[in-house]
Scaffold this motif. Sequence first.
Motif, mmCIF file in Angstrom:
data_model
loop_
_atom_site.group_PDB
_atom_site.id
_atom_site.type_symbol
_atom_site.label_atom_id
_atom_site.label_comp_id
_atom_site.label_asym_id
_atom_site.label_seq_id
_atom_site.Cartn_x
_atom_site.Cartn_y
_atom_site.Cartn_z
ATOM 1 N N UNK A 1 0.837 -1.205 0.000
ATOM 2 C CA UNK A 1 0.000 0.000 0.000
ATOM 3 C C UNK A 1 0.868 1.249 0.000
ATOM 4 N N UNK A 2 1.869 1.264 0.860
ATOM 5 C CA UNK A 2 2.744 2.429 0.966
ATOM 6 C C UNK A 2 3.496 2.670 -0.337
ATOM 7 N N UNK B 1 -9.191 -7.057 6.788
ATOM 8 C CA UNK B 1 -9.639 -6.637 5.463
ATOM 9 C C UNK B 1 -10.454 -5.353 5.508
ATOM 10 N N UNK B 2 -11.334 -5.237 6.504
ATOM 11 C CA UNK B 2 -12.281 -4.125 6.533
ATOM 12 C C UNK B 2 -11.833 -2.912 7.346
ATOM 13 N N UNK B 3 -10.905 -3.120 8.277
ATOM 14 C CA UNK B 3 -10.501 -2.023 9.165
ATOM 15 C C UNK B 3 -9.004 -1.724 9.072
ATOM 16 N N UNK B 4 -8.173 -2.725 9.332
ATOM 17 C CA UNK B 4 -6.731 -2.492 9.334
ATOM 18 C C UNK B 4 -6.250 -2.034 7.960
ATOM 19 N N UNK C 1 -4.193 1.411 6.588
ATOM 20 C CA UNK C 1 -3.021 1.507 5.720
ATOM 21 C C UNK C 1 -3.283 2.493 4.576
ATOM 22 N N UNK C 2 -4.476 2.414 4.013
ATOM 23 C CA UNK C 2 -4.829 3.316 2.911
ATOM 24 C C UNK C 2 -4.878 4.770 3.369
ATOM 25 N N UNK C 3 -5.455 4.997 4.530
ATOM 26 C CA UNK C 3 -5.533 6.361 5.050
ATOM 27 C C UNK C 3 -4.137 6.938 5.260
ATOM 28 N N UNK C 4 -3.223 6.132 5.779
ATOM 29 C CA UNK C 4 -1.862 6.610 6.012
ATOM 30 C C UNK C 4 -1.195 7.033 4.712
ATOM 31 N N UNK C 5 -1.445 6.284 3.650
ATOM 32 C CA UNK C 5 -0.805 6.579 2.367
ATOM 33 C C UNK C 5 -1.506 7.681 1.584
#
Length: 240
Positions: free
Chosen positions: A60-61, A100-103, A107-111
């Motif tokens: 993701x990053x 899948x639904x939260x963690x 990761x997406x929000x951080x990137x």
Amino acid sequence: MKKVLITGATSGIGEALCLYYQAIGYDVIACGRKPDKLAQLESYNNVSTIAVDLCDQQQVTEKMQQLGSLDLVILNAGSCEYMDDVKHFDGQLFARVINSNVIAMGYCLAALLPQIPAGGQLALVGSSASYLPFSRAQAYGASKAAVAYLARSLALDLKSQHIDVSLVSPGFVKTPLTDKNDFAMPMQISAQEAAKRIVTGLQKRTFDIHFPKRFTLILKTLSLLPDSWWRLISTRILQK
């Protein structure tokens, strides 16, 4: 040309959103794990794709942190599994759904959040299942309740950054995911209709986007009942 990034873009609501935004002239970035479906999406004008496993933070990053300015980010990806025997609680199933639904969303929000400018938008796709507890939905319901809280909290803190946040809470939508369900799904709508309602809500910068309202308003009303009442109603439904 405005740019939208959509996760979970290779099926269901995510795919329908990609095609809808492409049709109205957006530059679309479609994210998913199915190479064949991503290739199909890339055949459309103004659609680019990212093959990524959202549960892999490094992927993701590496693949999402340098996309440039994003006018709209829709975090739609997710999964659903039900507990068939809650007495023998399946911790691995629970972990899969939460990851899948939260963690993965974290990761997406951080990137991606640093790439949403002032005036941009963020949408988190939850579920109307978060309104009430349902049988067998310990993992799925808990994950979507977390998404709802996350959206409400983000809306508070991103307001000063002039970024609007929306929480999308669909009822039953016909997708490959819901096709696996072994129970009645009242007032089910198509993925294309769901995409239309989401886009309309986002264009109005609505926070709480839920549909179909004749279904979700019933759930919202029932959620106002005392817990003991809802448990009694649920028990009677399960006994039928």
